[in-house]
Write an enzyme that holds these catalytic residues in place. Sequence first.
Site, PDB file in Angstrom:
ATOM      1  N   ASP A  33       5.771  -2.873  -2.927  1.00  9.54           N
ATOM      2  CA  ASP A  33       5.295  -2.304  -1.673  1.00  9.54           C
ATOM      3  C   ASP A  33       3.816  -1.963  -1.818  1.00  9.54           C
ATOM      4  O   ASP A  33       3.425  -1.264  -2.761  1.00  9.54           O
ATOM      5  CB  ASP A  33       6.099  -1.053  -1.323  1.00  9.54           C
ATOM      6  N   GLU A  64       2.564  10.715   9.970  1.00 11.22           N
ATOM      7  CA  GLU A  64       1.299  10.626  10.697  1.00 11.22           C
ATOM      8  C   GLU A  64       1.472  10.978  12.169  1.00 11.22           C
ATOM      9  O   GLU A  64       0.637  11.675  12.760  1.00 11.22           O
ATOM     10  CB  GLU A  64       0.734   9.214  10.598  1.00 11.22           C
ATOM     11  N   GLN A 115       9.173  12.990  -2.356  1.00 10.81           N
ATOM     12  CA  GLN A 115       8.000  12.220  -2.761  1.00 10.81           C
ATOM     13  C   GLN A 115       6.836  13.129  -3.159  1.00 10.81           C
ATOM     14  O   GLN A 115       6.157  12.888  -4.164  1.00 10.81           O
ATOM     15  CB  GLN A 115       7.575  11.294  -1.616  1.00 10.81           C
ATOM     16  N   LYS A 124      11.527   7.056  -2.419  1.00  9.37           N
ATOM     17  CA  LYS A 124      11.469   5.758  -1.761  1.00  9.37           C
ATOM     18  C   LYS A 124      12.657   4.855  -2.094  1.00  9.37           C
ATOM     19  O   LYS A 124      12.986   3.959  -1.310  1.00  9.37           O
ATOM     20  CB  LYS A 124      10.189   5.018  -2.193  1.00  9.37           C
ATOM     21  N   ARG A 127       9.841  12.603   2.294  1.00 10.29           N
ATOM     22  CA  ARG A 127       8.490  13.091   2.032  1.00 10.29           C
ATOM     23  C   ARG A 127       8.467  14.312   1.122  1.00 10.29           C
ATOM     24  O   ARG A 127       7.513  14.470   0.334  1.00 10.29           O
ATOM     25  CB  ARG A 127       7.791  13.413   3.356  1.00 10.29           C
ATOM     26  N   GLU A 187       6.746  -1.585   8.424  1.00  8.47           N
ATOM     27  CA  GLU A 187       5.955  -2.502   7.612  1.00  8.47           C
ATOM     28  C   GLU A 187       6.308  -3.950   7.939  1.00  8.47           C
ATOM     29  O   GLU A 187       7.271  -4.234   8.660  1.00  8.47           O
ATOM     30  CB  GLU A 187       6.211  -2.236   6.128  1.00  8.47           C
ATOM     31  N   GLU A 230       8.747   4.081   7.418  1.00  9.39           N
ATOM     32  CA  GLU A 230       7.475   3.379   7.309  1.00  9.39           C
ATOM     33  C   GLU A 230       7.672   1.992   7.898  1.00  9.39           C
ATOM     34  O   GLU A 230       8.418   1.178   7.349  1.00  9.39           O
ATOM     35  CB  GLU A 230       6.995   3.302   5.851  1.00  9.39           C
ATOM     36  N   THR A 267      15.610   0.490   1.602  1.00  7.71           N
ATOM     37  CA  THR A 267      14.555  -0.234   2.301  1.00  7.71           C
ATOM     38  C   THR A 267      15.251  -1.257   3.189  1.00  7.71           C
ATOM     39  O   THR A 267      15.971  -2.120   2.692  1.00  7.71           O
ATOM     40  CB  THR A 267      13.612  -0.954   1.329  1.00  7.71           C
ATOM     41  N   ASP A 299      10.570   0.996   5.253  1.00  7.42           N
ATOM     42  CA  ASP A 299      10.634   1.575   3.915  1.00  7.42           C
ATOM     43  C   ASP A 299      10.875   3.078   4.063  1.00  7.42           C
ATOM     44  O   ASP A 299       9.940   3.872   4.111  1.00  7.42           O
ATOM     45  CB  ASP A 299       9.339   1.286   3.156  1.00  7.42           C
ATOM     46  N   HIS A 309      -3.756   4.200   7.792  1.00  5.92           N
ATOM     47  CA  HIS A 309      -2.656   4.956   7.177  1.00  5.92           C
ATOM     48  C   HIS A 309      -3.137   5.686   5.931  1.00  5.92           C
ATOM     49  O   HIS A 309      -2.839   6.885   5.742  1.00  5.92           O
ATOM     50  CB  HIS A 309      -1.510   4.005   6.815  1.00  5.92           C
TER      51      HIS A 309
END
Length: 394
Positions: A110, A342, A224, A237, A221, A185, A183, A241, A217, A117
């Site tokens: 990844d 975000e 993480q 993570k 948080r 992607e 996420e 996925t 993904d 971002h």
Amino acid sequence: MLDLTGPFGIHHLPYGVFTYGGVAPRVGVRVGDAVLDLGGAEAAGLIDAGGAFGQPTLNAHLAQGRAAWTAARDRITTLLRDESATLDGLVYPLTDVTLLLPFAVGDYVDFYSSEHHAANVGALFRPGSPPLLPNWKHLPIGYHGRAGTVVVSGTDVVRPCGQRKAPTADVPTYGPTGRLDIEAEVGFVVGAGTALGDRVGVADFADHVFGVVLVNDWSARDIQAWEYQPLGPFLGKSFATSVSAWVTPLAALEAAWVPAPAQDPAVLPYLSGGGHRGLDLALEVEWNGTVVSRPPFAPMYWTPAQQLAHLTVNGASVRPGDLYASGTVSGPERDQTGSFLELTWGGAEPVTVGDAKRTFLEDGDTVTVRATAPGRDGAVLALGEVTATVLPSR
């Protein structure tokens, strides 16, 4: 009657793996809202792919290389345009089939390739410091993920547990994540592999990448934030996925290539050349039926070809079925961000989802990522969506 003109029409023909009525998994292509059974067509002598389409994953076809991919796609296109061709028993309604993970994932990498971002995350996690770290514009940042937890769209995601430490706490605690995120992607599926010690140049991208999938993904948080210092993503993570059930071949995206953003400072020679192209994909993130974001892929700072070149520059080999993803796709505006971290600015600015104010994901929430791309002759392609629902922790 097959729909040859729509977003899943003859200009697209994405590949997947399916079962129907108890038959063994085999390869098919989506045509409108139906699936053409390529395994059955090969068994009937209508297509010759060396037996690859009767396999339970795309990997055998991926390994055949670009010439074989082109020949198979040309033959499928000819077959669909031939009004005299008999496809009886080879076409199934999409609603009647079970879609499976289309390729066996050998390795998963990844990347972190959106400047918007990276700048947003830097501002959130390192206030008062430059948002981008010194190396960010010199090389595509990435990490190796867990291939065994890559799952097909439609697979529920169980809320993960792990260590997390509140900013005001002295010690960590264990339990379900309270800051489950997404996420949005774009992923790239490797076809032709390389030998250990070899490298893939940016100009050779299309010889080694078969196609594109959308990726979610999933990210915890709080887990993480506690674990990533100093090595980077791990359990925050690796729990899941999600990828599309349909792989859009690169051949279908010829009209979607656009000039990529200028890079300053100049990159090292192994990352230059190849036309410096990005893909004009328009993503859409839907949260419980509400579209909350529309991230654009074209402004991504690091291109797919540069990502593959960097992945292999140290001699690391790639194999058929390897997957690498772009990293979160975010544009310059808040409603163009590809993560809820975000979108809600770290949870400080909730957004309206349905009739509620929300920050991070709750049990029962469903997230769907979609994308469109320009096709040949003015067609619009719709990439296979990636969707999943959050289940409570176990």
